[in-house]
Each structure stands twice: as structure tokens, then as C-alpha cells.
Scaffold this active site. Structure first.
Site, PDB file in Angstrom:
ATOM      1  CB  VAL A 152      -2.946   4.062   1.344  1.00 20.40           C
ATOM      2  CG1 VAL A 152      -4.020   3.451   1.357  1.00 20.40           C
ATOM      3  CG2 VAL A 152      -2.895   5.214   0.187  1.00 20.40           C
TER       4      VAL A 152
ATOM      5  CG  LEU B 129      -2.032  -0.812   1.416  1.00 21.15           C
ATOM      6  CD1 LEU B 129      -2.929  -0.647   2.674  1.00 21.15           C
ATOM      7  CD2 LEU B 129      -3.162  -0.853   0.045  1.00 21.15           C
ATOM      8  CG  ASP B 130       0.346   4.264  -2.951  1.00 20.30           C
ATOM      9  OD1 ASP B 130       1.147   3.441  -3.411  1.00 20.30           O
ATOM     10  OD2 ASP B 130      -0.384   5.037  -3.625  1.00 20.30           O
ATOM     11  NE  ARG B 131       6.566   6.558   5.188  1.00 21.29           N
ATOM     12  CZ  ARG B 131       7.867   6.523   5.745  1.00 21.29           C
ATOM     13  NH1 ARG B 131       8.812   6.557   4.786  1.00 21.29           N
ATOM     14  NH2 ARG B 131       8.292   6.568   6.932  1.00 21.29           N
TER      15      ARG B 131
END
Length: 233
Positions: free
Chosen positions: A61, A57-59
Site C-alpha cells: 500500500v 501501512l501494509d507493504r
């Protein structure tokens, strides 16, 4: 760290915004290492503990991340994610209200490593990968709107760039067009639910994350989120 599901082969963690799943150039401790240490202490295991990264997951998020506790599970889960056999449902908060209650978005997405950003085009472009998602509006407050998003493909920053391309940048996401950052540096996007067939046992896994309470906007939507997913389950 909040573990929401565990068995002999997998562990599912509710990631906080700001955490990184796997190590990067920042040198910050990644979530995979935190999970590995938790397993080591919980089961008093000597030596190295296996913990495989299945997806990321993107940081900024938050939400559900699956890790593999065995090499067999890792190999099979990697294939399942690659083949689209894992259903991931996200929640996103936007400042703008969608023109449609529900919609399917299709774009060609290109990713540029130099500025760590993706770009969406409705027409085919060089190196562009066809990408699709569906969203539906779950509800609105005076200022914000809560969307449920389901991915059909898994591209870098896909939800962020596709929603932005139709005038719905995610709250706090300055990279993709929102006007203001969130106080904690997060963006208002959560990996809320994950569904798949267990790679070893074959049983159905359906995990829903606790409704987020990271800020006042998420807390305001918490009753709606809980009632919606309680009714579905």
C-alpha cells in the site's frame, strides 16, 4: 522519499508501494530508517536522531505515513491514533462496481499470524473484533471503479478484507480475492488524506497526498482525484 509536511515535531511522508514502514524479517531498509537518515543529513545532526513510528501501512500500500520527531509528539500521537482522533481517508480501485453509491460496512475481524491474513464475519466470532468503515463511489472508468474509504476502526488489513467480503476485492490484491496482480506488485489502495489536531501546537493538520501515478489506472483517475479534493479543500 517524498516529504509532504514537516514541522518541529512531526514529519509526514508519501510512502511508495513496496516499502516497509518498520523493520521486519526481510531485512530490507525500512522507511523509518530512511526518514531518520534524511533528518540527520538535513539538519547535520551528530549521533542518533529521534524518529518514532506512529502507525503503519501494509507493504503493498502507498500513501501518507506520519512519523514523530520528538518523544512528546510520539506519546501524544500514539494516544490519538488509539482513541480514534485521527481521520484517515483512503482511495481504493476495484474491478467490480459497488451495488451502492455509498455504504457502511461492519464486520468482526480476526487475524491469523500463521498466514498473515485477516478474516471478516458479519456475525460475532471467537477473537473477532468489531470493525467498521464507510465507502463511497467517486467515479468509474470502462473497467475500474474508484472508491473513497474512511476507517472507523484500525484493524490489520481491514479495508482489504472488508471490501473483499462484499465482493469488492482491491485491484492487484491476490491475498483477498483479486484475479490478477499489478505489474509492480502493489495493490491499488492509497492512504490519500490524513486529518488531526497537532499534538503539540493544537493547530489543525490536513494533508492530502499527491494523486498517485504509479501505473496507468491511477493516472487515468488522477484528474478525478485532483478535482474532487481541490473542490473539498
Amino acid at each position: 522519499m517524498q516529504v509532504v509536511y514537516e514541522d518541529n515535531h512531526i514529519v509526514i511522508v508519501n510512502k511508495e508501494p513496496g516499502e516497509i514502514v518498520q523493520g521486519d524479517k526481510t531485512g530490507d531498509t525500512p522507511l523509518v530508517e530512511t526518514v531518520r537518515q534524511w533528518l540527520k543529513e538535513k539538519y547535520a545532526k551528530p549521533g542518533n536522531v529521534f524518529c518514532g513510528v506512529v502507525h503503519r501501512l501494509d507493504r503493498p500500500v502507498g500513501g501518507l505515513v506520519v512519523f514523530a520527531k520528538t518523544s512528546k509528539a510520539l506519546t501524544r500521537l500514539n494516544d490519538m491514533f488509539r482513541n480514534g482522533e485521527v481521520k484517515k481517508t483512503y482511495l481504493a480501485v476495484t474491478r467490480n462496481k459497488p451495488a451502492c453509491e455509498s455504504e457502511r460496512l461492519e464486520h468482526y475481524i480476526t487475524s491469523v499470524e500463521r498466514n498473515n491474513k485477516s478474516y471478516a464475519s458479519v456475525k460475532p466470532v471467537k477473537d473477532g473484533k468489531l470493525s467498521a468503515l464507510t465507502y463511497r463511489l467517486l467515479g468509474s472508468s470502462d473497467r475500474y471503479h474508484l472508491l473513497e474509504v474512511n476507517l472507523e476502526t484500525g484493524r490489520k488489513h481491514q479495508i482489504r478484507v472488508q471490501l473483499s467480503a462484499v465482493g469488492l476485492p482491491i485491484r492487484g490484491d491476490l491475498k483477498y480475492g483479486d484475479k490478477r496482480s499489478n505489474p509492480d506488485g502493489s495493490i491499488s489502495l492509497r492512504a490519500h488524506r490524513i486529518e488531526f489536531v497537532h499534538p503539540v501546537s493544537g493547530k489543525k493538520i490536513d494533508v492530502i497526498a499527491p494523486a498517485p501515478e504509479t501505473d496507468a489506472v491511477w493516472r487515468a483517475f488522477k484528474p478525478l482525484i485532483e478535482s474532487h479534493y481541490h473542490e473539498e479543500s
